[in-house]
Design an enzyme around this catalytic site. Structure first.
Site, PDB file in Angstrom:
ATOM      1  N   GLU A 391     -25.468   2.700  -5.481  1.00  0.00           N
ATOM      2  CA  GLU A 391     -24.728   2.723  -6.747  1.00  0.00           C
ATOM      3  C   GLU A 391     -25.344   1.761  -7.762  1.00  0.00           C
ATOM      4  O   GLU A 391     -25.427   2.066  -8.959  1.00  0.00           O
ATOM      5  CB  GLU A 391     -23.259   2.387  -6.504  1.00  0.00           C
ATOM      6  CG  GLU A 391     -22.520   3.377  -5.610  1.00  0.00           C
ATOM      7  CD  GLU A 391     -22.593   4.799  -6.116  1.00  0.00           C
ATOM      8  OE1 GLU A 391     -22.655   5.017  -7.342  1.00  0.00           O
ATOM      9  OE2 GLU A 391     -22.608   5.724  -5.271  1.00  0.00           O
ATOM     10  N   HIS A 520     -17.784  16.756  -4.353  1.00  0.00           N
ATOM     11  CA  HIS A 520     -18.629  17.239  -5.435  1.00  0.00           C
ATOM     12  C   HIS A 520     -18.272  18.643  -5.895  1.00  0.00           C
ATOM     13  O   HIS A 520     -18.636  19.037  -7.004  1.00  0.00           O
ATOM     14  CB  HIS A 520     -20.101  17.174  -5.011  1.00  0.00           C
ATOM     15  CG  HIS A 520     -20.543  15.787  -4.639  1.00  0.00           C
ATOM     16  ND1 HIS A 520     -20.135  15.178  -3.470  1.00  0.00           N
ATOM     17  CD2 HIS A 520     -21.340  14.887  -5.295  1.00  0.00           C
ATOM     18  CE1 HIS A 520     -20.660  13.968  -3.412  1.00  0.00           C
ATOM     19  NE2 HIS A 520     -21.389  13.761  -4.504  1.00  0.00           N
ATOM     20  N   GLU A 989      -5.436  -1.916  63.320  1.00  0.00           N
ATOM     21  CA  GLU A 989      -5.187  -2.812  62.180  1.00  0.00           C
ATOM     22  C   GLU A 989      -6.486  -3.383  61.634  1.00  0.00           C
ATOM     23  O   GLU A 989      -6.671  -3.507  60.417  1.00  0.00           O
ATOM     24  CB  GLU A 989      -4.246  -3.949  62.598  1.00  0.00           C
ATOM     25  CG  GLU A 989      -2.876  -3.501  63.035  1.00  0.00           C
ATOM     26  CD  GLU A 989      -2.174  -2.690  61.978  1.00  0.00           C
ATOM     27  OE1 GLU A 989      -2.382  -2.934  60.785  1.00  0.00           O
ATOM     28  OE2 GLU A 989      -1.408  -1.790  62.349  1.00  0.00           O
ATOM     29  N   ARG A1094      13.703  17.877  63.828  1.00  0.00           N
ATOM     30  CA  ARG A1094      13.201  17.300  65.076  1.00  0.00           C
ATOM     31  C   ARG A1094      13.287  18.324  66.202  1.00  0.00           C
ATOM     32  O   ARG A1094      12.410  18.372  67.075  1.00  0.00           O
ATOM     33  CB  ARG A1094      13.973  16.040  65.428  1.00  0.00           C
ATOM     34  CG  ARG A1094      13.801  14.935  64.398  1.00  0.00           C
ATOM     35  CD  ARG A1094      14.061  13.569  64.949  1.00  0.00           C
ATOM     36  NE  ARG A1094      13.083  13.196  65.952  1.00  0.00           N
ATOM     37  CZ  ARG A1094      13.169  12.088  66.703  1.00  0.00           C
ATOM     38  NH1 ARG A1094      14.190  11.265  66.533  1.00  0.00           N
ATOM     39  NH2 ARG A1094      12.244  11.806  67.597  1.00  0.00           N
ATOM     40  N   HIS A1118       9.785   3.377  58.518  1.00  0.00           N
ATOM     41  CA  HIS A1118       9.163   3.889  57.302  1.00  0.00           C
ATOM     42  C   HIS A1118      10.172   4.490  56.328  1.00  0.00           C
ATOM     43  O   HIS A1118       9.864   4.635  55.145  1.00  0.00           O
ATOM     44  CB  HIS A1118       8.104   4.933  57.667  1.00  0.00           C
ATOM     45  CG  HIS A1118       7.006   4.368  58.510  1.00  0.00           C
ATOM     46  ND1 HIS A1118       7.204   4.028  59.833  1.00  0.00           N
ATOM     47  CD2 HIS A1118       5.712   4.051  58.221  1.00  0.00           C
ATOM     48  CE1 HIS A1118       6.071   3.540  60.328  1.00  0.00           C
ATOM     49  NE2 HIS A1118       5.153   3.536  59.372  1.00  0.00           N
TER      50      HIS A1118
END
Length: 1306
Positions: A391, A520, A989, A1094, A1118
């Site tokens: 510019e 433009h 484990e 079961r 669990h």
């Protein structure tokens, strides 16, 4: 691209309807003093005419430009009206003077000898819009004003929200530049093109008609012909096409390279390597400049970053400073500084006072030879620094030619004006110059740095060429009529695909006007000037560098401080348009032609590099599949606010990982302290850390949910974030989360501290008392008492908590996007048909189980007799050596096929040799290291709890392995007994610990098994070797490692009692829970459905009548601990697959059950490679590493037990056994349940716990009641054991691995 002299700019919002616009401006009359006088109709008269016109034109143009400036820096209806009035006055002035020029000089002006005068008269006599009558002129001006307003005030608003709405500058520009989210970019792109383009179409049609009408009266065929006339060349269009063809190969190579880079980011779905690129992915609203995606395509990312935006920000640069730096560059060349008016009147930043402005950068000449301004919504970025120089280049041009006649105050051609600032920007952007102005620490002049720099420049300069070329190709077609309104958008995208190789990312049609979304077009600024300027600037740059004495590659030239270069540039600028541009160009560069060679020379190194890269990658140059279009994203536009930038995602996961290691470590420590010392204080601390963990999960999970990983090309990143997005229980509101955690803690505490007591005060704990009783007693009543007492104490106590637990588990799951808790748990397996595949595996294994069940039932029948064992019915659940009938190895003495054969239980030897729990774990460690795996670290031996404490502490005895998430602290908690069964558990484990250590360097998110079953299987794989007589002999626990057929069958029977007996139990536990979670099993039938499953799968029944007041599932760890269980079923299947593969790697020959992989480094490597993956890849990949294939299969397990199955089939056939339990509703004779309970002095009489004397008296008194009770019990049992058929639900999602593991007690 900045417009010269007073061009308008951008913003965004749908316009008001024309009906709502203000009335046409008031008709004003031109000041008589500004009207033309009378002049001789000859060349001398023309000279006087030109001088008079100049002084008057300066006044009119100043007024018109001032009005336009006022409007563009404050868009209001009033300023629009004033702008239109000023435009009318300017047009009236042009009409008066232009018509006078035509009247006086048309017959003679082309014969004038003064070429400058010739150019002036030619300019003045072109009236343009002033040719129109007043009404049309007013309409024309109104159209221009409204088109500018529509474009400049258009906004894009967030879906379903009124705010925030985005302007083009800075919001949408920033989004297109910085976002890498496909959907957000698409929304911004589509929103802008709709908001700015659609309302402009009817206005543009009207503008085109009026503009053509105006210029035809000046002798041009249409507006496009007038625009092209500025270039004074009859072959202009042909010359442009020739230039473009010269430059196209460079563009095609850049396009192919960038397309490949975008393909790496967005994948096949959105990038076709033989097709056009979706227009919204190139870092710019119009895909005209691609430098904003430099980070995506940078050739050598390890080299210094050439985008100095961050440095500018760090150094505190602001808009004014950027313009001062640009000014200093010009003055360093000996050119002019900006005048005071520039600094006083320019708009260098977007106003913060709420004004609507035209943000599009533009430079303004007010035609009074002192007032020059720039209007720019400047942002502190490197790209904007180039724009600032661009510019200011316009303003420098204005300053240099301000002494020319007003008609000649233009560039030599429009491309010249656009090129000047860019010439300087070519120097400014060099690493050498950035170093000079303190924005780059050092200049690295190596090939890789050069390629980086040149590619960055190519993304700006080369990427722009086709767009710079096509915009006016389209407009010239519109002006000429070749492109009618019915084909505006079609032809626009035809050209964009033809030249740029891009396509719209969404469907476009003729309701759209996408050309209008480019500044433009509605602001009527011709565009071919930019294409011309991009060629010219490199010609200029080459000439100026030569003048400055530069030696070396053109792209390294910096003309900063070269007054010689400045002098050459000054001569060009001062000429304005007073001479033909070809002459001015020749003076500058030595040639009067536009020439692409300097541009090609500048980019030659990167051109060669791109060609090589594209050849190596087999790229297709161009876009042969030109009709391809990308699909719409799923659920667009709802997810547009999600982030899809992988770099941002990478920073997120790095922070998450750092913080998670701290939080998870603190939680693990608190959990360990509680589990090894159950106390109120430790409970409170655990709750605090649980809440901290939840807050952490919520914080980062919520953050993770801001990412859209759909198109992430980094599969690891995608997997990580998807996992973090699952908040699990932390998704619950705080109060409910606290309640949920308290429920879990209370249930686990009930389970862990429970004991059952005789009337004499003797109390038994689960570990070791009840466990040992169930394992060793063969007294039917003792076993029944232990079995029932445990369930009365634990199950019934847990039942009140369980419905709320289910409710909150489901709520958490749904908040995470799952159907219910079961759906969430199943998701961890990443298998869309998990339930069906598990059922298939169970069916494959069922023949083995049924034969084992029938054989064991016959053995129990021999021991307990027909009153309590029905050879065609289920087995009473308390007779199988285990509290839950899940493992039957403890009744091996009752079922041994060949009892006279040598025993293979090493327990006796372990005790005789003085083994301790520590010795057992040392032996397990030795096994792992013999495979080349990692030894246990010091923290393991120092901090693990390997025995039940003797100091009175309450502990959670259930064996578990612990990862403390610091890469070095791993522990086991186990109340170990010295027996062979616990030796196997020790290996199990330690398998978890080995897994922890192998993946410890992965991100926390991936520190778990490939699927939950993998974690359980690793230790058990080694246990399959440890259990072999061969291995027990090696470690001196058996006198001989080789046995005959009988020993083999005995061994396999013992293994089957552990492995095969467990299969149905491990399968059914979560079958029950999944149905509880999905609502098909309710509180009213919890127990009934538990025993139904079961019975169906295990063929076991309760030894006593059960009711809905009982909660027998809760008596299994669990369930209250909320640990998913189907992992154990999976692990029992895959451990045999692993075992078979590892035995092959170890070179084992012979039956699979005799394999011992001890000391095989080859087997260890297979195992380690799979463990190192953790959860970082889908589990089939880990399976493939070990087994060479990716599916779960029961075949290896069936192979292992094949000798036993053959023996069982023969043995069962010999006895005529019925496989299964056709008399499924049979229950054991309740009369056998009467009699004393051990050590209590009391008896169970028809379910009542009474003193013996009470029972004797009560026998007669309550005979009738007893009979009635018996009938009622049988009726209830009938209902309990009716088999229900439930539809299987399709799996979806699931939870992560928990450290608790299954323990099979001896």
């Amino acid at each position: 691209m900045g417009a010269a002299s007073g061009r308008r700019s951008p913003p965004l919002l749908l316009p008001l309807l024309l009906l709502l616009l203000p009335p046409p401006p008031v008709i004003l009359e031109l000041d008589p003093a500004l009207q033309p006088g009378n002049f001789p109709a000859d060349e001398a008269g023309a000279q006087i005419f030109a001088a008079s016109f100049n002084s008057s034109a300066e006044q009119v143009l100043f007024q018109s430009t001032a009005a336009s400036w006022a409007h563009d820096t404050n868009i209001t209806e009033e300023n629009a009206r004033l702008q239109e009035e000023a435009a009318l006055l300017s047009q009236e002035f042009s009409e008066a003077w232009g018509q006078k020029a035509k009247d006086l000089f048309d017959p003679v002006w082309q014969n004038f000898t003064d070429p400058t005068l010739l150019r002036i008269i030619g300019a003045v006599r072109t009236l343009g819009p002033a040719n129109l009558d007043l009404e049309k002129r007013q309409k024309y001006n109104s159209l221009l004003s409204n088109m500018s307003r529509i474009y400049s005030t258009a906004k894009v608003c967030f879906p379903n929200k009124t705010a925030p709405c985005w302007s083009l500058d800075p919001e949408l520009t920033n989004i297109l530049a910085s976002s890498r989210s496909y959907t957000l970019l698409l929304y911004a792109w589509e929103g802008w093109h709709n908001a700015a383009g659609i309302p402009l179409k009817p206005l543009y049609q009207d503008f085109t008609a009026l503009s053509n009408e105006a210029y035809k009266q000046d002798g041009f065929s249409d507006t496009g012909a007038y625009w092209r006339s500025w270039y004074d060349s009859p072959t202009f269009t042909e010359d442009l096409e020739r230039l473009y063809q010269q430059l196209e190969p460079l563009y095609l190579n850049l396009h192919a390279y960038v397309r490949r880079a975008l393909h790496r980011r967005y994948g096949d779905r959105y990038i076709n390597l033989r097709g056009p690129i979706p227009a919204h992915l190139l870092g710019n609203m119009w895909a005209q400049s691609w430098e904003n995606i430099y980070d995506t395509v940078v050739p050598f990312p390890d080299k210094p970053n050439l985008d100095v935006t961050d440095v500018m920000v760090q150094k505190g640069w602001n808009a004014t400073h950027m313009f001062r730096v640009a000014e200093e560059f010009f003055t360093s060349l000996g050119l002019l500084p900006m005048p005071p008016e520039f600094w006083a009147e320019s708009m260098l930043e977007k106003p913060s006072d709420g004004r609507e402005v035209v943000c599009h950068a533009s430079a303004w000449d007010f035609y009074n030879r002192k007032d020059f301004r720039i209007k720019q919504c400047t942002r502190v970025t490197m790209d904007q620094l180039s724009t600032v120089h661009h510019e200011m280049g316009h303003v420098q041009y204005y300053l240099q030619y301000k002494g020319q006649h007003v008609s000649l105050r233009r560039g030599a051609n429009p491309g010249f004006h656009e090129a000047i600032g860019d010439v300087l920007a070519l120097s400014v952007s060099t690493p050498a110059h950035l170093h000079k102005i303190g924005l780059l620490d050092q200049v690295t002049n190596d090939t890789e740095s050069d390629i980086n720099y040149l590619l960055k420049m190519a993304l700006e300069k080369i990427a722009f060429l086709p767009f710079g070329y096509l915009v006016d190709q389209w407009r010239w077609g519109v002006f000429s009529g070749r492109t009618p309104p019915s084909r505006y958008n079609y032809d626009w995208w035809y050209l964009r695909t033809k030249y740029q190789g891009i396509c719209p990312p969404v469907v476009r049609n003729e309701t759209h006007f996408d050309a209008g979304a480019k500044f433009h077009v509605p602001n009527v600024t011709p565009y071919i000037r930019y294409f011309v300027s991009f060629v010219l600037q490199f010609q200029f740059h080459e000439a100026l560098c030569k003048e400055a004495g530069h030696q070396g590659p053109l792209h390294q030239c910096d003309i900063y401080q070269s007054t010689q270069a400045g002098a050459k540039l000054r001569a060009l600028l001062q000429a304005g348009s007073s001479r033909p541009w070809q002459e001015v160009l020749k003076d500058m560069v030595g040639s009067d032609n536009l020439d692409a060679r300097p541009l090609l020379s500048y980019f030659q190194p990167v051109t060669q590099w791109l060609e090589e890269q594209n050849q190596q990658n087999g790229e297709v140059l161009g876009w042969p599949e030109y009709q391809w279009r990308p699909p719409m994203p799923d659920n667009y536009p709802e997810g547009i606010d999600l982030v899809s930038d992988e770099d941002e995602a990478r920073k997120f996961v790095e922070e998450y990982d750092r913080r998670s290691q701290v939080v998870w470590n603190e939680y693990a420590e608190a959990n360990w302290n509680y589990s090894t010392d159950i106390s109120t204080d430790n409970s409170k601390l655990l709750m605090e850390k649980n809440l901290q963990m939840a807050n952490h999960t919520v914080k980062y999970g919520t953050w993770a949910r801001k990412f859209d990983v759909t198109n992430f090309q980094n599969a690891t990143m995608k997997r990580m974030i998807k996992k973090i997005q699952d908040l699990e229980r932390a998704a619950l509101p705080t109060k409910e989360l606290e309640e949920y955690n308290q429920i879990l803690l209370d249930m686990e505490t009930v389970y862990s501290v429970a004991s059952v007591c005789h009337e004499n005060g003797t109390c038994l704990r689960l570990e070791p008392d009840l466990t040992n009783l169930m394992a060793t007693s063969r007294n039917y009543q003792d076993l029944a008492w232990a079995w029932k007492s445990w369930r009365d104490k634990v199950g019934r106590s847990i039942l009140p908590y369980f419905p709320k637990y289910v409710e909150l588990t489901n709520k958490a799951a749904r908040l995470n996007g799952y159907q219910d808790g079961g759906d969430s748990w199943r998701s961890m397996y990443e298998m869309p048909f998990l339930e069906e595949e598990l059922e298939q595996l169970f069916q494959e294994l069922q023949p083995l189980y049924l034969n084992l069940h029938a054989y064991v039932r016959r053995a129990l029948h021999r021991h307990y007799g027909p009153d309590v064992i029905n050879l065609e019915g289920p087995i009473p659940a308390h007779l199988l050596g285990n509290m839950w009938a899940q493992s039957w190895s403890n009744i091996y003495d009752l079922v041994a096929p060949f009892p006279s054969a040598p025993k293979m239980d090493a327990t006796e030897a372990m005790i005789k040799q003085g083994w301790t729990p520590l010795r057992m774990f040392k032996e397990a460690d030795n096994f792992f290291t013999s495979l080349g795996l990692l030894p246990m670290p010091p923290e393991f031996w120092n901090k693990s709890m390997l025995e039940k404490p003797t100091d009175g502490r309450e502990v959670v005895c259930h064996a578990s392995a612990w990862d403390f998430f610091n890469g070095k602290d791993f522990r086991i908690k186990q109340c170990t007994s010295v027996n062979m069964e616990d030796l196997v558990v020790a290996h199990h484990e330690m398998g978890h610990i080995q897994y922890f250590m192998q993946y410890k360097d992965l991100p926390v998110t991936f520190r778990e098994g490939a699927n939950p079953g993998f974690h359980e299987a690793i230790g058990d794989v080694l246990a399959l070797s440890v259990s072999t007589p061969t291995h027990l002999h090696k470690i001196n626990l058996l006198s001989s490692g080789d046995g005959g057929y009988e020993e083999d069958i005995n061994f396999l029977m013992k293994m089957a009692l552990e492995k095969i007996a467990f299969i149905p139990f491990s399968f059914l536990v979560d079958q029950w829970r999944w149905r509880v979670f999905d609502g098909s099993v309710t509180r009213e039938n919890y127990n009934q459905e538990w025993w139904s499953l079961r019975l169906k799968y295990q063929g076991v029944c309760p030894p006593l009548a059960r009711s809905q007041d009982d909660f027998d599932p809760g008596a299994k760890f669990h369930i209250p601990a909320s640990v998913p269980y189907v992992r154990y079923f999976v692990s029992f299947v895959i451990q045999f697959q692993f075992h078979q593969a590892l035995c092959q790697a170890a070179g084992h020959q012979g039956p699979l059950h005799k394999c011992d992989i001890y000391q095989s480094k080859e087997a260890g490597k297979l195992l380690a490679d799979a463990m190192k993956l953790g959860f970082s890849q889908p589990w089939p990949e880990a399976m493939r590493l070990i087994t060479g294939q990716s599916n779960m299969s029961a075949a290896a397990m069936m192979t292992y037990f094949k000798p036993l199955l053959d023996w069982l089939v023969t043995e069962n056939g010999r006895h005529g056994e019925k496989l299964g339990w056709p008399q499924y509703n049979w229950t054991p004779n309740s009369a056998r349940l009467e009699g004393p309970f051990v050590g209590s002095g009391r008896v169970n009489f028809l379910g009542l716990n009474l003193e013996e004397q009470q029972a004797r008296v009560g026998q007669w008194v309550l005979l009738f009641l007893g009979v009635a009770l018996l009938v009622a019990t049988l009726g209830l049992t009938q209902r309990l054991f009716s088999i229900r058929h439930h539809s299987l639900r399709r799996p979806h999602r699931g939870p992560q691995f928990g450290s608790e593991v299954e323990l099979r007690h001896s």
